[in-house]
Design a protein around this motif. Structure first.
Motif, PDB file in Angstrom:
ATOM      1  N   TYR A 202       0.833  -1.202   0.000  1.00  0.00           N
ATOM      2  CA  TYR A 202       0.000   0.000   0.000  1.00  0.00           C
ATOM      3  C   TYR A 202       0.871   1.256   0.000  1.00  0.00           C
ATOM      4  CZ  TYR A 202       0.712   1.240   4.922  1.00  0.00           C
ATOM      5  OH  TYR A 202       1.249   1.629   6.107  1.00  0.00           O
ATOM      6  N   LEU A 203       2.105   1.150   0.428  1.00  0.00           N
ATOM      7  CA  LEU A 203       2.994   2.309   0.465  1.00  0.00           C
ATOM      8  C   LEU A 203       3.320   2.820  -0.929  1.00  0.00           C
ATOM      9  CD1 LEU A 203       5.484   1.158   3.247  1.00  0.00           C
ATOM     10  CD2 LEU A 203       3.614   2.811   3.460  1.00  0.00           C
ATOM     11  N   SER A 204       3.153   1.975  -1.933  1.00  0.00           N
ATOM     12  CA  SER A 204       3.457   2.359  -3.310  1.00  0.00           C
ATOM     13  C   SER A 204       2.326   3.126  -3.978  1.00  0.00           C
ATOM     14  CB  SER A 204       3.760   1.117  -4.144  1.00  0.00           C
ATOM     15  OG  SER A 204       4.853   0.405  -3.624  1.00  0.00           O
ATOM     16  N   TYR A 205       1.155   3.084  -3.376  1.00  0.00           N
ATOM     17  CA  TYR A 205      -0.032   3.652  -4.011  1.00  0.00           C
ATOM     18  C   TYR A 205      -0.283   5.069  -3.516  1.00  0.00           C
ATOM     19  CZ  TYR A 205      -1.035  -0.972  -5.819  1.00  0.00           C
ATOM     20  OH  TYR A 205      -0.967  -2.157  -6.499  1.00  0.00           O
ATOM     21  N   ASN A 206      -0.473   5.976  -4.461  1.00  0.00           N
ATOM     22  CA  ASN A 206      -0.681   7.371  -4.067  1.00  0.00           C
ATOM     23  C   ASN A 206      -2.031   7.931  -4.510  1.00  0.00           C
ATOM     24  OD1 ASN A 206       0.028   7.316  -6.773  1.00  0.00           O
ATOM     25  ND2 ASN A 206       1.012   9.310  -6.700  1.00  0.00           N
ATOM     26  N   VAL A 207      -2.846   7.118  -5.176  1.00  0.00           N
ATOM     27  CA  VAL A 207      -4.189   7.553  -5.564  1.00  0.00           C
ATOM     28  C   VAL A 207      -5.178   6.500  -5.071  1.00  0.00           C
ATOM     29  CG1 VAL A 207      -5.739   8.199  -7.429  1.00  0.00           C
ATOM     30  CG2 VAL A 207      -3.287   8.716  -7.606  1.00  0.00           C
ATOM     31  N   TRP A 208      -6.208   6.958  -4.372  1.00  0.00           N
ATOM     32  CA  TRP A 208      -7.179   6.044  -3.772  1.00  0.00           C
ATOM     33  C   TRP A 208      -8.598   6.479  -4.119  1.00  0.00           C
ATOM     34  CZ3 TRP A 208      -5.697   1.818  -0.775  1.00  0.00           C
ATOM     35  CH2 TRP A 208      -4.321   1.748  -0.477  1.00  0.00           C
ATOM     36  N   GLY A 209      -9.476   5.480  -4.286  1.00  0.00           N
ATOM     37  CA  GLY A 209     -10.890   5.772  -4.408  1.00  0.00           C
ATOM     38  C   GLY A 209     -11.504   6.019  -3.048  1.00  0.00           C
ATOM     39  N   GLN A 210     -12.821   6.272  -3.040  1.00  0.00           N
ATOM     40  CA  GLN A 210     -13.512   6.597  -1.786  1.00  0.00           C
ATOM     41  C   GLN A 210     -13.934   5.356  -1.028  1.00  0.00           C
ATOM     42  OE1 GLN A 210     -15.012   6.400  -4.657  1.00  0.00           O
ATOM     43  NE2 GLN A 210     -16.917   5.319  -4.220  1.00  0.00           N
ATOM     44  N   GLY A 211     -13.904   4.207  -1.689  1.00  0.00           N
ATOM     45  CA  GLY A 211     -14.254   2.948  -1.044  1.00  0.00           C
ATOM     46  C   GLY A 211     -15.691   2.540  -1.278  1.00  0.00           C
ATOM     47  N   THR A 212     -15.937   1.228  -1.218  1.00  0.00           N
ATOM     48  CA  THR A 212     -17.287   0.685  -1.329  1.00  0.00           C
ATOM     49  C   THR A 212     -17.442  -0.411  -0.291  1.00  0.00           C
ATOM     50  OG1 THR A 212     -18.932  -0.245  -2.859  1.00  0.00           O
ATOM     51  CG2 THR A 212     -16.666  -1.000  -3.136  1.00  0.00           C
ATOM     52  N   GLN A 213     -18.566  -0.399   0.408  1.00  0.00           N
ATOM     53  CA  GLN A 213     -18.785  -1.331   1.517  1.00  0.00           C
ATOM     54  C   GLN A 213     -19.222  -2.696   0.990  1.00  0.00           C
ATOM     55  OE1 GLN A 213     -18.530  -0.856   5.073  1.00  0.00           O
ATOM     56  NE2 GLN A 213     -18.823  -3.089   5.044  1.00  0.00           N
ATOM     57  N   VAL A 214     -18.582  -3.731   1.485  1.00  0.00           N
ATOM     58  CA  VAL A 214     -18.991  -5.112   1.230  1.00  0.00           C
ATOM     59  C   VAL A 214     -19.320  -5.745   2.579  1.00  0.00           C
ATOM     60  CG1 VAL A 214     -18.244  -7.389   0.456  1.00  0.00           C
ATOM     61  CG2 VAL A 214     -17.642  -5.352  -0.872  1.00  0.00           C
ATOM     62  N   THR A 215     -20.527  -6.265   2.700  1.00  0.00           N
ATOM     63  CA  THR A 215     -20.955  -6.917   3.924  1.00  0.00           C
ATOM     64  C   THR A 215     -21.418  -8.326   3.592  1.00  0.00           C
ATOM     65  OG1 THR A 215     -21.662  -4.796   4.862  1.00  0.00           O
ATOM     66  CG2 THR A 215     -22.503  -6.797   5.909  1.00  0.00           C
ATOM     67  N   VAL A 216     -20.825  -9.308   4.272  1.00  0.00           N
ATOM     68  CA  VAL A 216     -21.163 -10.702   4.041  1.00  0.00           C
ATOM     69  C   VAL A 216     -21.813 -11.247   5.306  1.00  0.00           C
ATOM     70  CG1 VAL A 216     -20.318 -12.959   3.357  1.00  0.00           C
ATOM     71  CG2 VAL A 216     -19.175 -10.896   2.519  1.00  0.00           C
ATOM     72  N   SER A 217     -23.053 -11.668   5.184  1.00  0.00           N
ATOM     73  CA  SER A 217     -23.789 -12.188   6.336  1.00  0.00           C
ATOM     74  C   SER A 217     -23.623 -13.704   6.420  1.00  0.00           C
ATOM     75  CB  SER A 217     -25.258 -11.825   6.232  1.00  0.00           C
ATOM     76  OG  SER A 217     -25.833 -12.437   5.088  1.00  0.00           O
ATOM     77  N   SER A 218     -23.632 -14.188   7.650  1.00  0.00           N
ATOM     78  CA  SER A 218     -23.459 -15.638   7.874  1.00  0.00           C
ATOM     79  C   SER A 218     -24.779 -16.367   7.847  1.00  0.00           C
ATOM     80  CB  SER A 218     -22.751 -15.866   9.201  1.00  0.00           C
ATOM     81  OG  SER A 218     -23.497 -15.287  10.247  1.00  0.00           O
TER      82      SER A 218
END
Length: 123
Positions: free
Chosen positions: A107-123
């Motif tokens: 991750y130290l090599s990456y300098n551009v990031w998206g805002q993220g998307t939530q993934v939820t896995v229910s049991s």
């Protein structure tokens, strides 16, 4: 520099599948190595998968090897993460990221990031 927007997250039952997308704009997408990272609540951000500029190299975290597939379509400026056989421990916010390096799983090599998307896995 490139801008990144993730999509495709959601709620899924254990054993199910999701495909995340990351749309890139601004700069030439094929000039960037790309990666997916995730961060669960209360935990550090962790590496999930990476792909080189020309798709010749891919790498996966041990925890997702054989279940997740990273790919990219340079003509469509889009990065993908196909996630199969999902487990509750895959629950996290997933981020795509870009690096000017040909390829990196740090991750130290990456300098551009998206805002993220939530993934939820229910049991």
């Amino acid at each position: 520099q490139v801008q990144l927007v993730e999509s495709g997250g959601g709620l899924v039952q254990a054993g199910g599948s999701l495909r995340l997308s990351c749309a890139a704009s601004g700069r030439t997408f094929s000039n960037y190595g790309m990666g997916w990272f995730r961060q669960a609540l209360g935990k550090d951000r962790e590496f999930v998968a990476a792909i080189s500029r020309s798709e010749t190299l891919t790498d996966y975290a041990d925890s997702v090897q054989g279940r997740f597939t990273i790919s990219r379509d340079n003509a469509k400026n889009t990065l993908y993460l196909q996630m199969n056989s999902l487990k509750p421990e895959d629950t996290a916010v997933y981020y795509c990221a870009a690096t000017i390096q040909y390829y990196s799983n740090s991750y130290l090599s990456y300098n551009v990031w998206g805002q993220g998307t939530q993934v939820t896995v229910s049991s």
